[in-house]
Enzyme design. Structure first.
Site, PDB file in Angstrom:
ATOM      1  CD  GLU A 444      41.913  39.330  44.566  1.00  0.00           C
ATOM      2  OE1 GLU A 444      42.983  40.068  44.063  1.00  0.00           O
ATOM      3  OE2 GLU A 444      40.811  39.970  44.500  1.00  0.00           O
ATOM      4  CG  LEU A 473      41.543  39.318  40.488  1.00  0.00           C
ATOM      5  CD1 LEU A 473      42.022  39.390  39.318  1.00  0.00           C
ATOM      6  CD2 LEU A 473      40.806  40.620  40.911  1.00  0.00           C
ATOM      7  CD  GLU A 475      39.566  42.935  45.105  1.00  0.00           C
ATOM      8  OE1 GLU A 475      38.835  43.271  44.420  1.00  0.00           O
ATOM      9  OE2 GLU A 475      40.909  42.397  44.690  1.00  0.00           O
ATOM     10  CD  GLN A 497      47.073  39.591  45.213  1.00  0.00           C
ATOM     11  OE1 GLN A 497      46.848  40.159  43.818  1.00  0.00           O
ATOM     12  NE2 GLN A 497      46.941  38.353  45.179  1.00  0.00           N
ATOM     13  CG  HIS A 546      51.046  47.233  43.648  1.00  0.00           C
ATOM     14  ND1 HIS A 546      51.307  47.824  42.427  1.00  0.00           N
ATOM     15  CD2 HIS A 546      50.663  46.000  43.452  1.00  0.00           C
ATOM     16  CE1 HIS A 546      50.779  46.996  41.543  1.00  0.00           C
ATOM     17  NE2 HIS A 546      50.204  45.799  42.298  1.00  0.00           N
TER      18      HIS A 546
END
Ligand SMILES: Cc1ncc(C[n+]2csc(CCOP(=O)(O)OP(=O)(O)O)c2C)c(N)n1
Ligand SMILES: [Mg+2]
Length: 761
Positions: A444, A473, A475, A497, A546
């Site tokens: 991505e 998008l 995985e 990502q 994240h």
């Protein structure tokens, strides 16, 4: 002819497999239709059929082989001579798909593919589907595909890649293989199969609903929507049921008939004479247009889901008998008789001869050796030839190409000043691309933008959009695509990502990519290096997803190698080794990149540049398992050994200073660098002589890397050394400053040292 739904007295007490067996004989005996005059081999088997007589005869034989393998498995399972009873009965029409495709069309098959296999075996001389299947059913060491590790449909020479039992998990890689056939050709890569090959992928009607299947349909349509080729033939073998749950009538047709980007064809898989032309149309369409094609093949399920499925306990007898009446072998027998191709005697003779063949093969398989040594079982799991990997990683014969890529001698990265992690990874990727023309990088946002953290910046410009591209998008598809590219000899470097987003696609590594060498006895390989950005400590950004620090999902994937660099120069030599490992030994590897260190320049003080490193020139690589030891000046560091990795490394180096100031201990900081498998010898060597040990693990407390390190220390005999663990809390990571409460910090390391000191007083 209708089959009666009442059970004649002589059939009472028989199981349904036996009943289907008896049904066939009685059906042929009682057949009272009129036969036409025998067709010549090239003539249509029945008026109006696209199927010629000779083809029909062979297909019928393949169907019978499949059926008798099922019957044999049911009989011998109870005698413990065969270990698998999920059969193909009712699905024998899939032999048509095999006949109409080539043995070089990679096939990813449903578990009901006995007849497909029997038919595909005809494509190469000297192969025996019965013996091969018998060896697999009996888990023999000589099983040509899995070496006795699983009952799978597969064959290296026939390009049938073995599949796991996880339904639908093979669709993404089948689509990936189709895309790879086209991409490979356009890249000028010498494909191991003809350029106009198609990928075949079969599955059941219930499986079509699975998220992993839907992912592949969507990605196929997404690809076609952009007019990009994806020659995959999805074959949905619709028997109307999944174990005991019925598929709503008409669902598959309704769902797929009008799906944009997926060209729908339907064929009657219960009737060779009627279905053949429709299967042919679908196959030809797929090969010619290179578009994703959906073949809805009507099948039925005879003899239950598996040998353990006693349908009579949950279905009515009427229903069961009605299903059994749709047995495609009864239809094939009718065609054989009605066309005049075979007499009743010939049909029954062929039926019985095939039964004998299957039992004879099973007898033989029973005598063959089984896997009886652990070393044999795991031999193909993780092949590793360190000397060859080292030589390949250090191979530096691409000087001219890298000069072109970097522009001039002066601009070569080794001639640049020290840089931080993300730049050195970027340089290393440029080098790997220069060295291996078969590499591809995708994920991505990786192309024009160069990834969220610009790690891949410039690669697309340097190597073009065929080798470096953005995916949709998804995985699961990214990893499915990686397997596809690998299947045709390319070397994929997919990017995930964020670590958190690996987790929803985990099965594509855990169940699929990492298992291929094991289940194919190392005959098929899907080498890849998966780059995953992850771990915590990103100040001011993210929250859980994240900053995900859960490494656990990667830790127990059999055969996987996971490297985690903490600094730029290590990242370069590790990437070289992982790429070489993929190339030489066909392995699947993960490169876990600590996001918070991507841009880190300083170690102790702002502006000290202590975390910048020079670029190791080509020719240097790092052995798997080899960590880095930061030895204190003028001391061996035995006072305290800190074992860590990733963000823990600079953190521990800073903490070591404070610890020296507070306790006078000179510490040795050990960067493990390789998290899976943990190198127990290196751990022991680096901890040898330690007065005290702290394990700093930024992952989670439960099942984290630290558990493995401590186990290695204790098993290695250092259980008596005072030890503390500094580890993340078993929680999701919160946003902002609160994140630092749940992951280890320098203060925690110093506090652990204090606790050790206290315990000594
Ligand atoms: C991911 C996953 N979930 C559940 C199962 C258990 N399971 C095996 S086969 C099956 C039914 C599949 O039905 P269908 O796709 O229609 O194929 P059929 O057996 O009817 O040919 C189920 C639920 C599995 N193997 N994999
Ligand atoms: Mg089904």
């Amino acid at each position: 002819m209708n089959i009666s739904t009442s059970i004649p007295a002589r059939m009472r007490g028989l199981n349904r497999a036996e009943i289907c067996d008896v049904n066939f004989g009685e059906f042929v005996h009682r057949w009272d239709g009129s036969a036409e005059s025998k067709p010549a081999p090239g003539e249509a088997i029945l008026d109006g059929s696209a199927l010629d007589a000779e083809s029909f005869r062979e297909l019928f034989e393949s169907q019978l082989v499949s059926r008798h393998l099922d019957l044999m498995a049911r009989v011998l399972r109870v005698r413990n001579k065969v270990f698998y009873t999920i059969g193909s009965s009712g699905h024998e029409g899939n032999a048509m798909v095999a006949r109409l495709t080539r043995h070089t069309d990679p096939a990813f098959l449903h578990y009901r593919s006995g007849a497909f296999m029997a038919e595909r075996f005809r494509k190469l001389p000297g192969m025996d589907p019965v013996m091969d299947s018998a060896l697999s059913l009996a888990a023999c060491k000589d099983d040509p595909i899995s070496g006795g590790r699983h009952k799978v449909w597969g064959s290296r020479p026939l390009w049938v890649l073995p599949q796991t039992s996880t339904i639908a998990s093979h669709l993404p890689k089948a689509l990936g293989t189709a895309i790879a056939i086209e991409t490979g050709r356009r890249m000028g890569h010498a494909l191991p199969i003809p350029d106009d090959s198609i990928a075949i992928c079969s599955f059941g009607d219930a499986s079509a609903n699975h998220a992993t299947a839907q992912t592949a349909f969507n990605a196929a349509a997404w690809t076609a929507y952009q007019k990009l080729p994806a020659p995959v033939l999805f074959v949905c073998e619709d028997n109307g049921i999944g174990i005991s749950v019925k598929t709503p009538g008409g669902w598959i047709g309704n769902r797929f008939r009008n799906m944009d980007g997926l060209d729908y064809f339907a064929a009657d898989g219960l009737d060779l004479a009627g279905g053949y032309a429709d299967v042919q149309r679908a196959v030809e369409h797929c090969r010619r247009t290179r578009r994703p094609t959906f073949l809805h093949l009507r099948t039925t399920r005879i003899m239950g889901h598996a040998g353990t499925d006693f349908e009579i306990e949950w279905r009515s007898m009427e229903e069961l008998c009605a299903v059994e009446a749709t047995d495609p072998l009864l239809r094939s027998a009718t065609i054989a008789l009605q066309s005049g191709l075979m007499s009743k005697g010939e049909v029954l003779e062929l039926y019985e001869a095939t039964r004998k063949r299957c039992f004879a093969a099973a007898d033989e398989a029973d005598r063959r050796p089984k896997l009886d040594r652990l070393s044999d079982v795991i031999a193909p799991l993780a092949p590793y030839t360190p000397a060859a990997v080292k030589a390949e990683a250090e191979r530096a014969d691409f000087g001219e190409r890298r000069l072109e890529v970097f522009g001039s001698q002066a601009r070569l990265p080794e001639n640049q000043p020290p840089r931080h992690l993300s730049i050195q990874i970027n340089n290393a990727l440029h080098d790997i691309f220069a060295k291996y023309p078969e590499t591809l990088l995708f994920g991505e946002d990786v192309a024009q933008k160069g990834g969220v953290y610009t790690v891949t910046r410039g690669l697309q410009k340097a190597f073009g959009p065929r080798r470096v591209f953005n995916t949709l998008l998804d995985e699961t598809m990214i990893l499915g695509m990686a397997q596809g590219f690998a299947n045709v000899g390319l070397l994929p470097l997919p990017e995930i990502q964020y670590l958190a987003y690996f987790h929803n696609a985990c099965d594509q590594l855990r169940g699929e990519a990492a298992s291929l060498q094991f289940f194919s006895n190392d005959q098929f390989r899907n080498p890849m290096v998966v780059r995953i950005a992850g771990l915590g400590y990103q100040r001011g950004f993210g929250g859980h997803f994240h900053n995900d620090n859960s490494i656990t999902a990667l830790r127990d994937i059999p055969g996987l190698v996971v490297g985690c660099p903490s600094r730029g120069d290590d990242a370069v030599t590790m990437l070289r080794t992982l790429t070489a490992l993929a190339r030489v030994d066909g392995r699947v590897a993960v490169f876990l990149e600590p996001i918070a260190l991507y841009m880190t320049k300083d170690l102790h003080e702002p502006g000290d540049g202590g975390w910048l490193t020079s670029y190791p020139p080509p020719g240097e690589a790092m052995a798997i398992g080899e960590g880095r030891v930061y030895q204190p000046q003028d001391a061996n560091g035995d006072d305290l050994v800190i074992l860590t990795y990733g963000n823990g490394v600079p953190m521990s180096l800073r903490a070591a200073r404070t610890i020296e100031q507070q306790f006078g201990w000179k510490s040795r900081v050990v960067d493990l660098r390789w998290l899976v498998p943990l190198d127990e010898r290196f751990i022991m060597e680096s901890a040898h002589g330690a007065q005290r040990i702290i394990v700093v693990d930024e992952g989670r407390r439960s099942a984290g890397v630290g558990e493995g390190v401590i186990t290695a220390l204790i098993e290695g005999g250092l259980g008596g050394t005072p030890l503390r663990r500094v580890v993340g809390v078993d929680t999701y990571t919160p946003l902002a400053g609160a994140a630092l409460l749940v992951i280890p910090g320098e203060d925690d390391i110093v506090a652990a040292a204090a606790a050790l000191a206290n315990s000594e007083t």
